[in-house]
Scaffold this active site. Structure first.
Site, PDB file in Angstrom:
ATOM      1  N   GLN A 281       0.712  -1.151   0.033  1.00 28.44           N
ATOM      2  CA  GLN A 281      -0.071   0.029   0.084  1.00 28.44           C
ATOM      3  C   GLN A 281       0.929   1.208   0.066  1.00 28.44           C
ATOM      4  O   GLN A 281       2.002   1.167   0.728  1.00 28.44           O
ATOM      5  CB  GLN A 281      -0.996  -0.083   1.336  1.00 28.44           C
ATOM      6  CG  GLN A 281      -1.878  -1.115   1.218  1.00 28.44           C
ATOM      7  CD  GLN A 281      -3.276  -0.703   0.568  1.00 28.44           C
ATOM      8  OE1 GLN A 281      -3.165   0.136  -0.217  1.00 28.44           O
ATOM      9  NE2 GLN A 281      -4.182  -1.659   0.274  1.00 28.44           N
ATOM     10  N   TYR A 310      -5.859 -12.797  -2.677  1.00 25.20           N
ATOM     11  CA  TYR A 310      -5.303 -11.615  -3.201  1.00 25.20           C
ATOM     12  C   TYR A 310      -4.283 -11.220  -2.504  1.00 25.20           C
ATOM     13  O   TYR A 310      -3.974  -9.970  -2.214  1.00 25.20           O
ATOM     14  CB  TYR A 310      -5.991 -10.424  -3.802  1.00 25.20           C
ATOM     15  CG  TYR A 310      -7.455 -11.026  -4.637  1.00 25.20           C
ATOM     16  CD1 TYR A 310      -7.264 -10.925  -6.034  1.00 25.20           C
ATOM     17  CD2 TYR A 310      -8.555 -11.285  -4.010  1.00 25.20           C
ATOM     18  CE1 TYR A 310      -8.262 -11.208  -6.974  1.00 25.20           C
ATOM     19  CE2 TYR A 310      -9.782 -11.657  -4.859  1.00 25.20           C
ATOM     20  CZ  TYR A 310      -9.389 -11.580  -6.234  1.00 25.20           C
ATOM     21  OH  TYR A 310     -10.554 -11.968  -6.979  1.00 25.20           O
ATOM     22  N   GLU A 331      -2.095 -16.197  -3.550  1.00 24.89           N
ATOM     23  CA  GLU A 331      -1.481 -14.966  -4.398  1.00 24.89           C
ATOM     24  C   GLU A 331      -1.024 -15.787  -5.607  1.00 24.89           C
ATOM     25  O   GLU A 331      -0.224 -16.775  -5.687  1.00 24.89           O
ATOM     26  CB  GLU A 331      -0.465 -14.311  -3.786  1.00 24.89           C
ATOM     27  CG  GLU A 331       0.361 -13.245  -4.592  1.00 24.89           C
ATOM     28  CD  GLU A 331      -0.556 -12.091  -5.355  1.00 24.89           C
ATOM     29  OE1 GLU A 331      -0.480 -12.373  -6.339  1.00 24.89           O
ATOM     30  OE2 GLU A 331      -1.503 -11.710  -4.595  1.00 24.89           O
ATOM     31  N   CYS A 406     -10.713  -0.551  -3.204  1.00 25.91           N
ATOM     32  CA  CYS A 406     -10.440   1.041  -3.487  1.00 25.91           C
ATOM     33  C   CYS A 406     -11.500   1.364  -4.603  1.00 25.91           C
ATOM     34  O   CYS A 406     -11.467   2.513  -5.104  1.00 25.91           O
ATOM     35  CB  CYS A 406      -9.118   1.235  -3.821  1.00 25.91           C
ATOM     36  SG  CYS A 406      -8.663   0.303  -5.486  1.00 25.91           S
TER      37      CYS A 406
END
Length: 457
Positions: A281, A310, A331, A406
């Site tokens: 992030q 994810y 992942e 997001c």
């Protein structure tokens, strides 16, 4: 007078609300027209412009100015396009984002107050700049103008890490001194195409990734030497080669030319190894708040078995591992999984395992074998989840789903499917991860219904 030269008709309008991009919305002929740069409550004069996809308003004059309007402190604001909300006070930005989440998802659950920033500037720890030449032939560095491939030369970005800003400026100067030509995408000539800079908030470590047209060029060693002389704080330098006709910044080939090719940061009391292509992030202060809020909202228990879909380099899974019985991170990116395993070992975490697989396929296979998860965390790309993934996840019947996104629009689409299959939204908590832009991170917690009610955790 030539028809094209005639002044466009102006209309007097009042802004009543915002669209999902933070544009002011006005009513005109029973239609809703978005107007970039207009703030709620303002009276203004606009002209209409018809594009291929919509009719928009072009702001000509503001008649009544909102007290929430501020003068953008960035000289590049009108051209750059990255900070769409810089004309708003920070309080108004937060109100817009909270209301946007409420409009998209509020029918399912009340929305908690948005978690804002104490200082909404210089927060980006991942910075990218492109290189080109100006009209005088001098090397420039900046970002692409919104909707174009034209570089806006930027000396000091107000949302980027300060050290990164300084390094970009010095790379431009060094390239000029050494006559390192910017890469020409059309002719496939030149060397310097982009630079990616990653900074670790807690440790201060700095990674610089110059993206070049070829890995071996005659100015390579003096370039590296002069860059390190200007910035001894740099921890590692990785040359990345990208000579493809692509909008992607990084290419497939790279070479570590200084340091070990990674940097280390600390988050939620844990250490994380970050490589050039790792997903991490961009706002470290808000990321800690985000993960803490998500873990609390999930109501994690010591007996819980958790899946982190994810999962990237394992930030979420590792951060909640101490609160639960076990975690499995899934992942598809092999390099990210490698980093995640290293991060688990670095932090001495043993109740976690990793699967390098497509998350939907892996979950579907495990569900068929009877595997159960108490909690599934997911933080997918802006495009949201595939329907195949949602169906696979629902087939496992997790007690709780913690969906971090997001993009509230794709999050709403995915949540609608979850709700149709017996889940209830019990928590919505927006977090401002991207101050000055319209993007909003949002935590949604869903619980599986039992006898028509969500299970009490």
């Amino acid at each position: 007078m030539n028809k094209d030269k005639q002044p466009k008709k102006s209309y007097r309008v009042k802004c009543r609300s915002y669209d999902i991009y933070g544009r002011g919305v006005v009513s005109f002929n029973q239609s809703k027209i978005p107007v970039e740069g207009l703030i709620g409550g303002e009276m203004a004069h606009i002209c209409l412009k018809h594009t291929k996809t919509e009719t928009i308003g072009i702001l000509k004059e503001i008649e009544e100015t909102s007290p929430e309007r501020v003068t953008p402190p960035c000289p590049y604001h009108s051209r750059c396009g990255a900070c769409q909300l810089m004309h708003m006070s920070y309080g108004e930005q937060l109100r817009f984002k909270e209301q946007m989440v409420r409009e998209q998802l509020g029918k399912y659950c009340s929305v908690s107050p948005i978690i804002g920033m104490a200082d909404p500037t210089h927060y980006r720890n991942k910075v990218h700049a492109s290189f080109g030449r100006d009209r005088q032939g001098k090397i420039m560095a900046g970002i692409y103008e919104a909707g174009s491939h034209h570089i806006v030369p930027i000396e000091n970005c107000l949302i980027q890490n300060r050290t990164a800003n300084e390094i970009i400026a010095d790379i431009r100067k060094i390239a000029g001194k050494l006559n390192i030509a910017p890469y020409d995408e059309d002719r496939h000539t030149g060397i310097l195409r982009h630079v990616l800079i990653r900074t670790a908030y807690a440790t201060g470590q700095v990674m610089v990734v110059p993206v070049v047209g070829r890995l071996n060029f005659k100015e390579r060693q003096p370039f590296i030497k002069q860059l390190l002389a200007c910035h001894p704080e740099i921890t590692t330098i990785v040359l990345n080669c990208n000579d493809a006709a692509t909008s992607m910044v990084l290419g497939d080939r790279e070479e570590v030319v200084y340091g070990n090719g990674t940097i280390e940061d600390e988050l939620c009391g844990l250490k994380f190894c970050i490589s050039p292509k790792s997903f991490y992030q961009v706002n470290p202060i808000q990321t800690q708040k985000l993960y803490e809020a998500a873990a609390e909202a999930a109501g994690l228990r010591k007996e819980d078995q958790v899946i982190d879909a994810y999962s990237g380099i394992g930030t979420i899974g590792l951060s909640v591992s101490r609160l639960v019985r076990s975690v499995t991170c899934v992942e598809i990116n092999r390099a990210a999984v490698k980093n995640a395993r290293e991060n688990a070992a670095k932090n001495g975490i043993t109740n976690i395992e990793f699967a390098c697989r497509d998350a939907g396929q892996w979950i579907q296979e495990k569900a068929r074998k009877g595997m159960h998860a108490d909690v599934i965390f997911l933080d997918p790309p802006r495009s949201g989840c595939s329907m195949a993934f949602v169906r696979a996840m629902l087939s496992m019947h997790p007690d709780r789903i913690v969906y971090i996104s997001c993009n509230a629009v794709t999050q709403k689409r995915d949540i609608e499917m979850m709700v149709r299959h017996g889940y209830e939204v019990t928590k919505l908590c927006p977090v401002d991860m991207f101050a000055m832009s319209y993007h909003t991170e949002n935590i949604a917690v869903l619980k599986r219904k039992f006898n028509g009610k969500a299970e009490d955790s």
